[in-house]
Write a protein that holds these residues in place. Structure first.
Motif, PDB file in Angstrom:
ATOM      1  N   VAL A  79       4.300  -9.164  -4.887  1.00  0.00           N
ATOM      2  CA  VAL A  79       3.351 -10.323  -4.916  1.00  0.00           C
ATOM      3  C   VAL A  79       1.996 -10.153  -4.731  1.00  0.00           C
ATOM      4  N   VAL A  80       0.938 -10.390  -5.439  1.00  0.00           N
ATOM      5  CA  VAL A  80      -0.293 -10.099  -5.059  1.00  0.00           C
ATOM      6  C   VAL A  80      -1.041 -11.474  -5.298  1.00  0.00           C
ATOM      7  N   ARG A  84       7.242  -7.437  -0.532  1.00  0.00           N
ATOM      8  CA  ARG A  84       5.887  -6.555  -0.172  1.00  0.00           C
ATOM      9  C   ARG A  84       4.819  -7.647  -0.816  1.00  0.00           C
ATOM     10  N   LEU A  85       4.072  -8.001  -0.178  1.00  0.00           N
ATOM     11  CA  LEU A  85       2.985  -8.864  -0.439  1.00  0.00           C
ATOM     12  C   LEU A  85       1.547  -8.297  -0.163  1.00  0.00           C
ATOM     13  N   LEU A  86       0.856  -8.193  -1.137  1.00  0.00           N
ATOM     14  CA  LEU A  86      -0.562  -7.807  -0.910  1.00  0.00           C
ATOM     15  C   LEU A  86      -1.457  -9.257  -1.114  1.00  0.00           C
ATOM     16  N   ILE A  87      -2.379  -9.261  -0.187  1.00  0.00           N
ATOM     17  CA  ILE A  87      -3.302 -10.304  -0.043  1.00  0.00           C
ATOM     18  C   ILE A  87      -4.826  -9.863  -0.379  1.00  0.00           C
ATOM     19  N   LEU A  97      -5.903  -7.270 -14.045  1.00  0.00           N
ATOM     20  CA  LEU A  97      -5.551  -6.080 -14.688  1.00  0.00           C
ATOM     21  C   LEU A  97      -4.544  -5.045 -14.146  1.00  0.00           C
ATOM     22  N   ALA A  98      -4.806  -5.123 -12.640  1.00  0.00           N
ATOM     23  CA  ALA A  98      -4.260  -3.997 -11.638  1.00  0.00           C
ATOM     24  C   ALA A  98      -2.759  -4.639 -11.692  1.00  0.00           C
ATOM     25  N   VAL A  99      -2.507  -5.803 -11.620  1.00  0.00           N
ATOM     26  CA  VAL A  99      -1.228  -6.326 -11.632  1.00  0.00           C
ATOM     27  C   VAL A  99      -0.597  -6.273 -12.725  1.00  0.00           C
TER      28      VAL A  99
END
Length: 235
Positions: A65-66, A2-5, A88-90
């Motif tokens: 992964v972000v 799961r990837l967040l861009i 901070l969110a990660v």
């Protein structure tokens, strides 16, 4: 995976989304004004200057992964504070963080810059990107910080559009003959990643955590058995 861009509607973000989808990953991406064109992406509006909104989105999606590719050249808060908000969110949600930085963190005085060079920016944008790096490294020490130069690609980048506009007279300006950079193709930059995942998430049998205690064997040997961290560091 799961990837967040974050900043997925931009030039690099869009290419990252395209390649990640082609590789079979689940892709979510954020946009500031309008979503990108990549089909199959779960788009979410996000202003990285809003710390609570960033934390809420990353926490809800729980990506493996972000990739933070968001920036605004004339906006310190978006570029520097926004990067801190993503980090901070990660840190709270878990997962890996890849932060896209810039060669603007350097002054050019040294001409050649290695990966571990300390930033010495001389522009407001460079200072914002350098501050972003400091925040990211402090909050998520294991994050990957990618310093890139001008991103081009088959006539699709803003830099290439600007040159064409100058050549056709649609814009006024100059091209500096003493401005030396290291352009990178957007497809190469987006593809420059190591594929990783979790064995627990895949149908691949094997032990998850096996740590050998070789103390008794070591007492019988004249050869000292080095740990991986030691021999990889020396190589």
């Amino acid at each position: 995976m799961r990837l967040l861009i974050v900043g997925g509607a931009g030039f690099l973000g869009g290419e990252l989304a395209r390649q990640a989808l082609a590789a079979g990953h689940t892709v979510a991406a954020t946009f500031m004004t309008r979503p990108g064109a990549a089909p199959g992406v779960a788009w979410s509006p996000l202003d990285v200057r809003d710390r609570e909104a960033v934390a809420e989105l990353v926490g809800a999606l729980a990506p493996d992964v972000v990739v933070n590719a968001a920036h605004r050249k004339a906006d310190w808060t978006a570029t520097a504070d926004g990067a801190a908000h993503v980090a901070l969110a990660v840190a709270a949600a878990g997962g890996r963080l890849v932060h896209v930085s810039s060669d603007a963190v350097f002054s050019g005085e040294a001409v050649t810059y290695a990966e571990d060079r300390v930033p010495d920016p001389i522009s407001p944008y460079g200072a914002a990107k350098a501050a972003a790096e400091v925040a990211v490294r402090a909050i998520v020490p294991g994050a990957v910080v990618v310093r890139t130069s001008l991103i081009v690609g088959d006539g699709r980048s803003g830099h290439e559009s600007f040159v064409r506009a100058l050549a056709t007279g649609r814009k006024q300006g100059v091209l500096f003959t003493d401005d030396v950079r290291c352009p990178v193709h957007v497809e190469d930059l987006a593809a420059a990643r190591l594929v990783r995942g979790r064995r627990a998430d895949m149908d691949v049998p094997g032990p998850l955590d096996v740590r050998l205690d070789c103390a008794a064997t070591q007492r019988c040997l004249r050869t000292r058995l080095r740990g991986a961290r030691e021999f990889l560091r020396r190589s």
